[in-house]
Enzyme design. Structure first.
Site, PDB file in Angstrom:
ATOM      1  N   GLY A   1      61.736  22.459  46.264  1.00  0.00           N
ATOM      2  CA  GLY A   1      61.203  23.471  47.246  1.00  0.00           C
ATOM      3  C   GLY A   1      60.120  22.407  48.129  1.00  0.00           C
ATOM      4  N   GLU A   2      59.355  23.444  48.519  1.00  0.00           N
ATOM      5  CA  GLU A   2      58.130  22.591  49.270  1.00  0.00           C
ATOM      6  C   GLU A   2      57.048  22.638  48.298  1.00  0.00           C
ATOM      7  OE1 GLU A   2      55.565  20.768  51.108  1.00  0.00           O
ATOM      8  OE2 GLU A   2      55.056  22.829  51.022  1.00  0.00           O
ATOM      9  N   SER A   3      56.455  21.565  47.860  1.00  0.00           N
ATOM     10  CA  SER A   3      55.348  21.665  46.756  1.00  0.00           C
ATOM     11  C   SER A   3      54.047  21.987  47.163  1.00  0.00           C
ATOM     12  CB  SER A   3      55.128  19.998  46.253  1.00  0.00           C
ATOM     13  OG  SER A   3      54.979  19.265  47.291  1.00  0.00           O
TER      14      SER A   3
ATOM     15  N   CYS B   1      62.607  17.778  41.496  1.00  0.00           N
ATOM     16  CA  CYS B   1      62.216  17.356  42.769  1.00  0.00           C
ATOM     17  C   CYS B   1      60.726  18.073  42.865  1.00  0.00           C
ATOM     18  CB  CYS B   1      63.106  18.134  44.062  1.00  0.00           C
ATOM     19  SG  CYS B   1      62.514  17.195  45.454  1.00  0.00           S
TER      20      CYS B   1
ATOM     21  N   ARG C   1      55.058  11.451  46.572  1.00  0.00           N
ATOM     22  CA  ARG C   1      55.718  12.174  47.249  1.00  0.00           C
ATOM     23  C   ARG C   1      56.733  11.777  48.355  1.00  0.00           C
ATOM     24  NH1 ARG C   1      52.546  17.050  50.273  1.00  0.00           N
ATOM     25  NH2 ARG C   1      54.111  18.583  50.419  1.00  0.00           N
TER      26      ARG C   1
ATOM     27  N   ILE D   1      66.901  15.385  47.806  1.00  0.00           N
ATOM     28  CA  ILE D   1      66.609  15.791  49.255  1.00  0.00           C
ATOM     29  C   ILE D   1      65.088  15.393  49.444  1.00  0.00           C
ATOM     30  CG2 ILE D   1      66.592  17.900  50.500  1.00  0.00           C
ATOM     31  CD1 ILE D   1      68.688  18.860  48.804  1.00  0.00           C
ATOM     32  N   ARG D   2      64.554  14.838  50.332  1.00  0.00           N
ATOM     33  CA  ARG D   2      63.270  14.599  50.415  1.00  0.00           C
ATOM     34  C   ARG D   2      62.583  14.346  49.309  1.00  0.00           C
ATOM     35  NH1 ARG D   2      60.180  19.003  53.228  1.00  0.00           N
ATOM     36  NH2 ARG D   2      58.290  17.640  52.555  1.00  0.00           N
TER      37      ARG D   2
ATOM     38  N   HIS E   1      68.367  16.856  42.434  1.00  0.00           N
ATOM     39  CA  HIS E   1      68.698  18.259  42.185  1.00  0.00           C
ATOM     40  C   HIS E   1      69.677  18.420  41.180  1.00  0.00           C
ATOM     41  CE1 HIS E   1      65.777  20.023  45.137  1.00  0.00           C
ATOM     42  NE2 HIS E   1      65.941  18.848  45.899  1.00  0.00           N
TER      43      HIS E   1
ATOM     44  N   GLU F   1      70.684  21.074  39.782  1.00  0.00           N
ATOM     45  CA  GLU F   1      71.404  22.157  40.000  1.00  0.00           C
ATOM     46  C   GLU F   1      72.425  22.330  41.281  1.00  0.00           C
ATOM     47  OE1 GLU F   1      67.915  22.251  42.910  1.00  0.00           O
ATOM     48  OE2 GLU F   1      68.417  21.325  41.048  1.00  0.00           O
TER      49      GLU F   1
END
Length: 193
Positions: free
Chosen positions: A41-43, A73, A104, A139-140, A175, A177
Site C-alpha cells: 500500500g502506501e507506507s 512491499c 523506498r 508495484i512501486r 506482492h 497475494e
C-alpha cells in the site's frame, strides 16, 4: 492488518489455504491472532494510521514476542530498521523490527511496475518444495539493499534479494497475494504451529 492497502487479496489467499481471517484495525482486534499479514500500500499513510489507530506499540510488542508476520512491499518498508529515499514531506516511521535497510520505490514509479519469475529458497522457510520458481508482482517496489547476517535471503530476482526471513518475520518487496501462488502465505501459517 487492514489499515490501508490490498489486505483483501491477502485474506483471499489465506482463505484458499483454509485459514480464518480477521481484519486488524485497532488494538482490540489483535486479541488471539496467530499470524499477521502486513500488506502493500502506501507506507506514509500506513505509518500515520499505525499511530492514529493506536496499533504501533501493541503490534510492535506482539511481533517482538514472536508473532509470525508476512510483510509485503509497503509492509516490508514498515518493518525495516532503516529506510532510504524517504523523500516525502511526511517521513515514514518504521517499526524497526527487521534488521535491514530498505530503499523506498527503488524500482521506480507506478509506470515501472513489472512481473518476473523469482527463485525462492523454500528450505529457508521450512518447506520441502522442489519448485523454486515463484511469480513476483512488483508495484512501486522497494528494494532490500542491506541486511544483517542473521537475516536470511529467501528470494532473488536476477541476483538481487527481494525477500528475507528473520525468525518470525518474512518480508518481501513484491506482492505474493497477487501471484495466485499461496506458498509464502502457507510458510508463514506453518510458523504458527
Amino acid at each position: 492488518m487492514a489499515l490501508q492497502g490490498d489486505f483483501a487479496a491477502h485474506a483471499r489467499a489465506l482463505g484458499r489455504l483454509g485459514a480464518d481471517c480477521r481484519e486488524v484495525r485497532a488494538p482490540a482486534d489483535l486479541g488471539s491472532i496467530q499470524a499477521l499479514m502486513m500488506p502493500g500500500g502506501e507506507s506514509t499513510t500506513m505509518s500515520l494510521l499505525l499511530d492514529s489507530s493506536g496499533l504501533r506499540a501493541p503490534l510492535t510488542e506482539l511481533i517482538k514476542a514472536g508473532l509470525p508476520v508476512l510483510a509485503t512491499c509497503a509492509g516490508a518498508i514498515m518493518l525495516a530498521r532503516e529506510l532510504r529515499h524517504d523523500n516525502g514531506s511526511v517521513k515514514v516511521e518504521t517499526l524497526g523490527l527487521l534488521d535491514a535497510v530498505v530503499d523506498r520505490n527503488a524500482y521506480g514509479r507506478q509506470v515501472n511496475s513489472f512481473e518476473a519469475q523469482l527463485l525462492v529458497d523454500w528450505a529457508a522457510l521450512g518447506i520441502d518444495d522442489w519448485r523454486s520458481e515463484f511469480h513476483g508482482v512488483f508495484i512501486r517496489a522497494p528494494q532490500i539493499t542491506e541486511y544483517a547476517e542473521h537475516v536470511k535471503p529467501i528470494a532473488r530476482l536476477d541476483g538481487e534479494v527481494v525477500a528475507v526471513r528473520q525468525g518470525n518475520i518474512v518480508a518481501a518487496t513484491f506482492h505474493p497475494e497477487l501471484s495466485g501462488d499461496e506458498r509464502l502465505h502457507a510458510a508463514v501459517l506453518r510458523m504458527v504451529a
